[in-house]
Design an enzyme around this catalytic site. Structure first.
Site, PDB file in Angstrom:
ATOM      1  N   SER A 127      23.394 -40.387  19.974  1.00  0.00           N
ATOM      2  CA  SER A 127      24.768 -39.507  19.546  1.00  0.00           C
ATOM      3  C   SER A 127      24.858 -38.744  21.485  1.00  0.00           C
ATOM      4  CB  SER A 127      24.165 -38.260  18.796  1.00  0.00           C
ATOM      5  OG  SER A 127      23.126 -37.511  19.044  1.00  0.00           O
ATOM      6  N   LYS A 164      21.298 -31.959  21.156  1.00  0.00           N
ATOM      7  CA  LYS A 164      23.002 -32.152  21.689  1.00  0.00           C
ATOM      8  C   LYS A 164      22.691 -30.734  22.867  1.00  0.00           C
ATOM      9  CE  LYS A 164      24.861 -34.646  17.546  1.00  0.00           C
ATOM     10  NZ  LYS A 164      23.031 -34.822  17.358  1.00  0.00           N
TER      11      LYS A 164
END
Length: 204
Positions: A127, A164
């Protein structure tokens, strides 16, 4: 300790070692003189030349603070090491550095860590590949509970830790991946565990 040096020269050498050990760089000629009680810079230079000729230091005459310790018995050039815990799992409601969460340690120079409380996690998934964080990397995380927009964080959401970019929007937190094929996560219930400050990778 140094049979071929005078007491004054020994004091100068020990002072240089101590300053390098504590600050990471050598003292100036004036600082050396102040430390050992010598008013004359030329006298300090004379002692430094003798110490250099005896093989204890190396100087660069073009630079004001370029003194390198050559004495093999010295610890002045040795960087202190800290062992950063590698967290194997993150459990909701449990301190991140709980002993049962630690699976290993990773040695780092103390000046990388400074006085921060840090830990490491192994990244799973892709990610964050566009931020240079790959599957299997170890990330170095400074433990903190808050973050600024755009910072890469380790966050707890739905009882799972995720890496993230953090963005605080009007009513929600957006956890943004750095992968164009993945969607952001929106939630009101996000716990910041820390900010990512380093990435370590083994190249096979």
């Amino acid at each position: 300790m140094y049979p071929d040096l005078s007491q004054r020269q020994t004091d100068i050498l020990e002072y240089i070692k101590r300053v390098i050990r504590e600050k990471g760089y050598p003292p100036s000629v004036r600082e050396i003189g102040d430390a050992v009680g010598l008013m004359s810079s030329s006298t300090v230079h004379g002692h430094l030349q003798t110490i250099e000729e005896k093989g204890y230091i190396r100087r660069d005459p073009t630079k004001p603070r370029a003194i390198e310790i050559l004495d093999s018995s010295s610890d002045a050039n040795e960087k202190k090491t800290v062992f950063v815990p590698i967290i194997g799992k993150v459990t909701a409601g449990q301190p991140i550095l709980a002993q049962e969460n630690i699976e290993d340690t990773f040695p780092l120079p103390v000046d990388v860590v400074n006085s921060d409380t840090v830990f490491m996690l192994r990244v799973k998934g892709e990610s964050m590949i566009d931020a240079g964080i790959m599957d299997g990397d170890l990330i170095l995380v400074r433990q903190q509970k808050v973050a600024r927009n755009g910072e890469i964080v380790v966050a707890m959401i739905d009882e799972e830790a995720t890496v993230k970019r953090f963005y605080k929007e009007k009513t929600l937190i957006r956890l943004q991946p750095e992968n164009p094929y993945m969607e952001p996560i929106y939630s009101q219930d996000v716990t910041i565990l820390g900010k990512v400050i380093g990435v370590f990778r083994i190249l096979h």
